[in-house]
Each structure stands twice: as structure tokens, then as C-alpha cells.
Motif scaffolding. Structure first.
Motif, PDB file in Angstrom:
ATOM      1  N   LYS A  11       0.851  -1.208   0.000  1.00 46.43           N
ATOM      2  CA  LYS A  11       0.000   0.000   0.000  1.00 46.43           C
ATOM      3  C   LYS A  11       0.891   1.264   0.000  1.00 46.43           C
ATOM      4  O   LYS A  11       1.988   1.232  -0.547  1.00 46.43           O
ATOM      5  CB  LYS A  11      -0.982  -0.044   1.171  1.00 46.43           C
ATOM      6  N   HIS A  92      -8.207  -3.060  -6.466  1.00 44.21           N
ATOM      7  CA  HIS A  92      -8.216  -3.214  -5.010  1.00 44.21           C
ATOM      8  C   HIS A  92      -9.380  -2.405  -4.428  1.00 44.21           C
ATOM      9  O   HIS A  92      -9.702  -1.313  -4.931  1.00 44.21           O
ATOM     10  CB  HIS A  92      -6.881  -2.731  -4.431  1.00 44.21           C
ATOM     11  N   GLU A 164     -10.967 -10.564  -1.589  1.00 49.40           N
ATOM     12  CA  GLU A 164     -10.671  -9.748  -0.411  1.00 49.40           C
ATOM     13  C   GLU A 164     -11.958  -9.147   0.142  1.00 49.40           C
ATOM     14  O   GLU A 164     -12.398  -8.073  -0.321  1.00 49.40           O
ATOM     15  CB  GLU A 164      -9.720  -8.607  -0.785  1.00 49.40           C
ATOM     16  N   GLY A 170      -7.553  -4.867   6.719  1.00 48.14           N
ATOM     17  CA  GLY A 170      -6.972  -3.930   7.672  1.00 48.14           C
ATOM     18  C   GLY A 170      -7.758  -3.809   8.962  1.00 48.14           C
ATOM     19  O   GLY A 170      -7.513  -2.907   9.761  1.00 48.14           O
TER      20      GLY A 170
HETATM   21  P1  PGA Z   1      -4.533  -6.485   5.173  1.00 52.89           P
HETATM   22  O1  PGA Z   1      -4.653  -5.973   3.650  1.00 52.89           O
HETATM   23  O2  PGA Z   1      -3.779  -7.799   5.100  1.00 52.89           O
HETATM   24  O3  PGA Z   1      -3.781  -5.414   5.887  1.00 52.89           O
HETATM   25  O4  PGA Z   1      -5.915  -6.703   5.666  1.00 52.89           O
HETATM   26  C1  PGA Z   1      -4.858  -6.851   2.582  1.00 52.89           C
HETATM   27  C2  PGA Z   1      -5.049  -6.069   1.310  1.00 52.89           C
HETATM   28  O5  PGA Z   1      -5.707  -5.024   1.350  1.00 52.89           O
HETATM   29  O6  PGA Z   1      -4.554  -6.465   0.240  1.00 52.89           O
END
Ligand code: PGA
Length: 255
Positions: A11, A92, A164, A170
Motif C-alpha cells: 500500500k 483493489h 478480499e 486492515g
Molecule cells: P490487510 O490488507 O492484510 O492489511 O488486511 C490486505 C489487502 O488489502 O490487500
């Protein structure tokens, strides 16, 4: 057989200097593996990641679908390809939510990435209300079909799908292994309907959303989960190494 992929989505984290240090630390921490280890740093650290070499496959977090032109602030696939980038995250949920990415732009980008000879990592996921209402299966099938519109049967094995759930990104809340497997199996079934069972079996389907050292093994144990798209935990070398190790343990032997 399809590839198992452990992909770190950094990110908007890590300056180029910090990225260099993190890549070094990762290299020193990761166990040997026959699986694919990928990193998706910010644009400005892509060169560092390519220079880091093995074991990293390097990807970008976004791209424009046109090769060049008057698109201020954008980065094209020929630019990425020339510096050694091999994959691009497309659609995403953060880009859909904050940057106006739609099913239509996700589709254009998916086609452009394939045309450029790179691997699109196409992200789909439902929100919490969509999960709670039970509409998630239709939402996800819709996102998948839209993203793959115009992708040929020859091309589809080169697509990576990342499931996802938005409510798990997150947040520290992970989909249970059963919830994730149910969706990934459904997506593979949908790929079978769109193409055929053989092509569907060649597509890597990743889970993403709070994957970490503690839950990776139970998720990766699932038949239709071919790896992870890992955010927060991919910035911590010991955590990421433990996830790669979990893949080694549940998905097959070391090199
Ligand atoms: P995270 O993010 O593992 O921090 O939940 C995954 C992503 O957004 O690809």
C-alpha cells in the motif's frame, strides 16, 4: 498446476530507502520455497524491488489502461514493464472506494495488463452489508464476470484472482477458513462456467484480508485458496516469513 502465491501489498508505505531496508530484511528472513513470493511496493520503490532480485516477483499496485498520453499523474504498463515489473494489482477495494475505480475500469486495466504480457491480480470483495444480507455471492460473481469481460480462454490462466472481503481488510477480522473457501470454490466454479473446468483449475485464487502468521495455515490449507494477498503482515519480515513457511507446510515441500 496453478501457482501458489504469497503476495505482499505494501500500500502507501515505505519510502525508497525504507523499502530497500525492508527488502533486505525480508530476504534474510524468508524460508526457501518453491512457491511464488511477490511484493507490490509503491511505484517509487519498484526499481529497488526489482534490483533486490530473487526470490521476489515484483508488481505494481495500479496502472493506467492506456499506453501513453495526456493522463497527468498516471503510470502506464510500458513504463512498468520496462523496469522489470511482472504483475499489477487491479481493482483493489481501496481504489474502488477512494479513487473511483469501477467494474468498467477494472476490466479495461485487466485487459491492458494481459495485453502487456504482465499478470493482473484482480481484486474482488463484498462489503459487510452485502455479506450480512446474503447478497455476497451474486456481488462477487458480478465483479468477477465484469473484470474478465473480453478475457479469452487462452488468457485466463494468466489471471490471478484475489478474494478480499472489504470487511476483513486492515480490520484484524479475518474471514474464517470455511467462509473464504466457500467463496474461492464458488469463484472457481464461476470460472468453469465462463471458460471450462480445466482453465478454471489453472487460475490462482488468493485470499486477502488480515492474513497473518496466526491464521495463514488454516486458510492456506483450503483446497481452493492458492495463496494470500497480504497487507499489514507483509511489512513485518517475521510475519511474512511465517506465512511463507505456512504455505510450505500445507501446500507442499520445499525446493
Ligand atoms: P490487510 O490488507 O492484510 O492489511 O488486511 C490486505 C489487502 O488489502 O490487500
Amino acid at each position: 498446476m496453478r501457482r501458489i502465491i504469497l503476495a505482499g501489498n505494501w500500500k502507501m508505505n515505505q519510502t525508497p530507502k525504507q523499502a530497500k531496508a525492508l527488502l533486505e530484511e525480508l530476504k534474510n528472513s524468508l524460508p526457501a520455497t518453491r512457491h511464488t513470493v511477490a511484493v507490490f511496493p509503491p511505484y517509487l520503490a519498484l526499481t529497488q524491488a526489482v534490483a533486490a532480485g530473487e526470490p521476489f516477483l515484483v508488481g505494481a499496485q495500479n496502472c493506467h489502461f492506456e499506453d501513453k498520453g495526456a493522463f497527468t499523474g498516471e503510470i502506464s504498463l510500458p513504463m512498468l514493464s520496462e523496469i522489470g515489473v511482472k504483475a499489477v494489482i487491479v481493482g483493489h477495494s481501496e481504489r474502488r472506494q477512494y479513487f473511483g475505480e469501477t467494474d468498467e475500469t477494472v476490466n479495461k486495466k485487466t485487459l491492458a495488463v494481459l495485453r502487456a504480457g504482465l499478470t493482473p491480480v484482480v481484486c474482488i470483495g463484498e462489503t459487510l452489508p452485502q455479506r450480512e444480507s446474503g447478497a455476497y455471492a451474486d456481488v462477487l460473481k458480478g465483479q468477477l464476470c465484469a473484470a474478465l469481460s473480453g478475457v479469452s480462454a487462452q488468457q485466463v490462466p494468466y489471471v490471478v484472482v484475489a478474494y478480499e472481503p472489504v470487511w476483513a481488510i486492515g480490520t484484524g477480522v479475518t474471514a474464517s477458513a470455511q467462509q473464504a473457501e466457500e467463496v474461492c470454490a464458488m469463484l472457481r466454479g464461476q470460472l468453469g462456467l465462463l471458460y471450462d473446468a480445466d482453465r478454471a483449475s489453472q487460475v490462482s485464487i488468493l485470499y486477502g484480508g488480515s492474513m497473518n502468521a496466526g491464521n495463514a495455515a488454516s486458510l492456506l490449507e483450503m483446497e481452493n485458496i492458492d495463496g494470500g494477498l497480504i497487507g499489514g503482515a507483509s511489512l513485518k519480515p517475521a510475519e511474512f516469513a511465517a506465512i511463507v513457511q505456512a504455505a510450505n507446510e500445507v501446500k507442499g515441500a520445499l525446493v
